[in-house]
Design an enzyme around this catalytic site. Structure first.
Site, short mmCIF file in Angstrom:
data_model
loop_
_atom_site.label_atom_id
_atom_site.label_comp_id
_atom_site.label_asym_id
_atom_site.label_seq_id
_atom_site.Cartn_x
_atom_site.Cartn_y
_atom_site.Cartn_z
N GLY A 135 0.81 -1.22 0.00
CA GLY A 135 0.00 0.00 0.00
C GLY A 135 0.84 1.26 0.00
O GLY A 135 2.07 1.23 -0.17
N LYS B 169 -10.91 2.28 13.77
CA LYS B 169 -9.65 2.82 14.30
C LYS B 169 -9.75 3.03 15.81
O LYS B 169 -8.80 2.82 16.53
CB LYS B 169 -9.29 4.12 13.57
CG LYS B 169 -8.88 3.88 12.12
CD LYS B 169 -7.57 3.11 12.09
CE LYS B 169 -7.24 2.50 10.76
NZ LYS B 169 -6.05 1.65 10.78
N ASP C 82 -2.97 -13.14 4.08
CA ASP C 82 -4.24 -12.49 4.45
C ASP C 82 -4.21 -12.29 5.96
O ASP C 82 -4.05 -13.26 6.71
CB ASP C 82 -5.40 -13.43 4.03
CG ASP C 82 -6.76 -12.83 4.36
OD1 ASP C 82 -6.83 -11.83 5.10
OD2 ASP C 82 -7.77 -13.41 3.89
N TYR D 85 -15.05 3.38 9.16
CA TYR D 85 -13.58 3.35 9.20
C TYR D 85 -13.08 3.94 10.53
O TYR D 85 -12.21 3.35 11.19
CB TYR D 85 -13.04 4.14 8.01
CG TYR D 85 -11.56 4.39 8.03
CD1 TYR D 85 -10.65 3.35 7.82
CD2 TYR D 85 -11.04 5.68 8.24
CE1 TYR D 85 -9.27 3.59 7.82
CE2 TYR D 85 -9.68 5.92 8.22
CZ TYR D 85 -8.80 4.87 8.02
OH TYR D 85 -7.44 5.11 8.01
N ASP E 245 1.35 -9.01 1.82
CA ASP E 245 0.09 -8.34 1.45
C ASP E 245 -0.83 -9.44 0.93
O ASP E 245 -0.37 -10.52 0.56
CB ASP E 245 0.35 -7.28 0.35
CG ASP E 245 -0.75 -6.21 0.28
OD1 ASP E 245 -0.50 -5.07 0.72
OD2 ASP E 245 -1.86 -6.53 -0.21
N ILE E 246 -2.11 -9.12 0.85
CA ILE E 246 -3.05 -10.10 0.29
C ILE E 246 -2.89 -10.17 -1.23
O ILE E 246 -3.23 -11.16 -1.86
CB ILE E 246 -4.51 -9.74 0.69
CG1 ILE E 246 -5.42 -10.95 0.52
CG2 ILE E 246 -5.02 -8.54 -0.08
CD1 ILE E 246 -6.78 -10.79 1.18
N ARG E 247 -2.34 -9.10 -1.82
CA ARG E 247 -2.12 -9.07 -3.27
C ARG E 247 -0.78 -9.70 -3.60
O ARG E 247 0.14 -9.69 -2.78
CB ARG E 247 -2.08 -7.62 -3.76
CG ARG E 247 -3.39 -6.89 -3.62
CD ARG E 247 -3.31 -5.52 -4.25
NE ARG E 247 -2.84 -4.49 -3.35
CZ ARG E 247 -2.25 -3.38 -3.72
NH1 ARG E 247 -1.98 -3.16 -4.99
NH2 ARG E 247 -1.89 -2.46 -2.85
P1 NAD Z 1 -3.39 1.24 1.54
O1 NAD Z 1 -4.83 1.04 1.24
O2 NAD Z 1 -2.57 1.99 0.58
O3 NAD Z 1 -2.72 -0.19 1.78
C1 NAD Z 1 -3.33 -1.19 2.55
C2 NAD Z 1 -2.86 -2.54 2.03
O4 NAD Z 1 -3.55 -3.55 2.77
C3 NAD Z 1 -3.17 -2.76 0.54
O5 NAD Z 1 -1.98 -3.02 -0.18
C4 NAD Z 1 -4.10 -3.98 0.55
O6 NAD Z 1 -3.87 -4.87 -0.52
C5 NAD Z 1 -3.76 -4.63 1.88
N1 NAD Z 1 -4.84 -5.48 2.40
C6 NAD Z 1 -6.16 -5.27 2.35
N2 NAD Z 1 -6.81 -6.30 2.92
C7 NAD Z 1 -5.87 -7.16 3.34
C8 NAD Z 1 -5.90 -8.43 4.01
N3 NAD Z 1 -7.08 -9.03 4.34
N4 NAD Z 1 -4.73 -9.04 4.29
C9 NAD Z 1 -3.54 -8.45 3.95
N5 NAD Z 1 -3.46 -7.27 3.31
C10 NAD Z 1 -4.60 -6.65 3.01
O7 NAD Z 1 -3.30 1.88 2.99
P2 NAD Z 1 -2.13 2.78 3.60
O8 NAD Z 1 -2.43 4.17 3.21
O9 NAD Z 1 -0.81 2.21 3.32
O10 NAD Z 1 -2.50 2.67 5.15
C11 NAD Z 1 -1.88 1.75 6.03
C12 NAD Z 1 -2.44 1.96 7.42
O11 NAD Z 1 -2.27 3.32 7.81
C13 NAD Z 1 -3.94 1.67 7.54
O12 NAD Z 1 -4.20 1.13 8.81
C14 NAD Z 1 -4.57 3.05 7.45
O13 NAD Z 1 -5.82 3.08 8.11
C15 NAD Z 1 -3.54 3.88 8.17
N6 NAD Z 1 -3.62 5.29 7.78
C16 NAD Z 1 -3.26 5.70 6.53
C17 NAD Z 1 -3.37 7.04 6.20
C18 NAD Z 1 -2.98 7.56 4.83
O14 NAD Z 1 -3.22 8.75 4.53
N7 NAD Z 1 -2.40 6.73 3.97
C19 NAD Z 1 -3.84 7.97 7.15
C20 NAD Z 1 -4.24 7.50 8.39
C21 NAD Z 1 -4.10 6.17 8.72
C1 AKB Z 2 -8.34 8.29 4.75
O1 AKB Z 2 -8.60 9.37 4.18
O2 AKB Z 2 -9.14 7.36 4.86
C2 AKB Z 2 -6.98 8.15 5.40
C3 AKB Z 2 -7.02 8.55 6.82
C4 AKB Z 2 -6.92 9.98 7.19
O3 AKB Z 2 -7.18 7.72 7.68
N1 AKB Z 2 -6.05 8.92 4.62
#
Ligand code: NAD
Ligand code: AKB
Length: 319
Positions: free
Chosen positions: A16, A150, A58, A146, A39-41
């Site tokens: 991700g 959290k 997963d 969501y 990752d799951i992918r």
């Molecule tokens: P993302 O969506 O880019 O990546 C998440 C990854 O999880 C994906 O690659 C997806 O394939 C994988 N995934 C989904 N289901 C799965 C499963 N069952 N098993 C294994 N893998 C699985 O998300 P991100 O932006 O990298 O966020 C990572 C974490 O940080 C999350 O907990 C998100 O809530 C948190 N977060 C992100 C942001 C942001 O702006 N990116 C902000 C706040 C919090």
């Molecule tokens: C989202 O927009 O869902 C994330 C977050 C702030 O958790 N970037």
């Protein structure tokens, strides 16, 4: 808090937006073979994560996590697998299943295999009743599924810490801005998409109103904060250890578009709000990171201008 037994690191959700950069930083720090990405992918060779160990995993499969952690001598898990807000609101059941169920799987593995865990939270824990400059401690009444997941993640971290001595740490990340991997289906994705749209098309249709103000952070700073928190002495961390607010930046969608216009000649942005406006409106404008500052000395390096330049330079180099 119990000490981790194993030496190696496992990253879930590693393909991700955050994982793509966190895996590289962890491999620079600890050595490529010490960091197993998952990752799951399935992975393709263009992804930088493919340069080191990778497994398809997963996070709902607790037994496989436990087996992998045992076989590979894992000591720390960075648990990033989740569904983000916009994707999560479209499929609330799957969002609860992956975000809460996946976190329980990882915490159960932590109990069995004596793991330390980084489990990120989000500014989405706050609801519309929270102060618009959100303090570390306030009522958490999110109106998105969501956000609920959290809040549950933070409560579970506390429960596994109090009852089983598991060392779980987390940051309430704001919207993260980066160019190495696409944003993963969140409300703050406009602040990522706008850059490649500006470079490739000179135009972006933004899905929130121009006056939408949210807390944001450049990915380099987010990775730095993550590594600093995981390096901090356990006894320096107080009751906010599973969900720290961190100092970051607060700007409106229009301020971001204007800052990009300063750098990209002729860039034009229209604002056509969709359902994600509602999620954005339920979150704070800015957050108070004084507890993280005090306990592990966090402050960001990038302001709005420096971040805009770094994004545009990074994207131009990639092209
Ligand atoms: P993302 O969506 O880019 O990546 C998440 C990854 O999880 C994906 O690659 C997806 O394939 C994988 N995934 C989904 N289901 C799965 C499963 N069952 N098993 C294994 N893998 C699985 O998300 P991100 O932006 O990298 O966020 C990572 C974490 O940080 C999350 O907990 C998100 O809530 C948190 N977060 C992100 C942001 C942001 O702006 N990116 C902000 C706040 C919090
Ligand atoms: C989202 O927009 O869902 C994330 C977050 C702030 O958790 N970037």
């Amino acid at each position: 808090m119990s000490e981790a037994k194993g030496e190696k690191i496992l990253v879930t959700g590693a393909l991700g937006q955050i994982g793509t950069e966190l895996v590289d930083s962890l491999r620079d720090k600890h050595g490529t073979s010490s960091v197993i990405a998952s990752d799951i992918r399935s992975i393709n060779e263009q992804n930088s994560t493919s340069k080191g160990p990778y497994v398809t995993l997963d996070v709902l499969d607790t037994d496989s996590i436990i087996k992998l952690c045992t076989d590979e001598d894992i000591g720390t898990v960075y648990h990033l697998a989740a569904l983000l807000s916009a994707t999560g609101e479209k499929n609330p059941e799957l969002c609860r299943k992956v975000n809460v169920g996946g976190t329980i799987s990882v915490f159960e593995a932590a109990k069995k295999c004596s793991l330390r865990v980084f489990s990120p939270s989000s500014i989405a824990v706050f609801g519309p009743d929270a102060p618009k400059h959100a303090p570390q401690v306030t009522d958490l009444n999110p109106t998105t599924v969501y956000g609920e997941t959290k809040v549950s993640g933070e409560s579970l971290a506390k429960e596994y810490g109090d009852n089983y001595g598991i060392d779980v740490r987390g940051i309430r990340y704001p919207g993260l801005i980066s160019y190495k991997a696409p944003a993963g289906g969140g409300t703050t994705d406009y602040a990522v998409e706008i850059f490649s749209a500006a470079i490739n098309h000179g135009y972006y249709e933004c899905f929130v109103r121009p006056d939408t103000r949210l807390p944001m952070l450049y990915m380099d700073d987010a990775i730095k904060a993550t590594l600093m928190l995981m390096d901090a002495q356990s006894d320096a961390l107080g009751p906010s250890r599973a969900g720290y607010n961190i100092d970051c930046h607060s700007f409106t969608a229009k301020e971001l578009a204007d800052a990009i216009s300063q750098e990209v000649d002729g860039f034009k942005c229209d604002f056509v709000p969709d359902v994600r406006q509602k999620y954005a409106d339920s979150w704070p404008d800015s957050i108070d990171g004084s507890v993280a500052k005090k306990e592990w000395d966090w402050s960001p390096n990038y302001g709005l201008e420096a971040m805009v330049k770094a994004m545009l330079d990074g994207l131009s180099e990639e092209h």
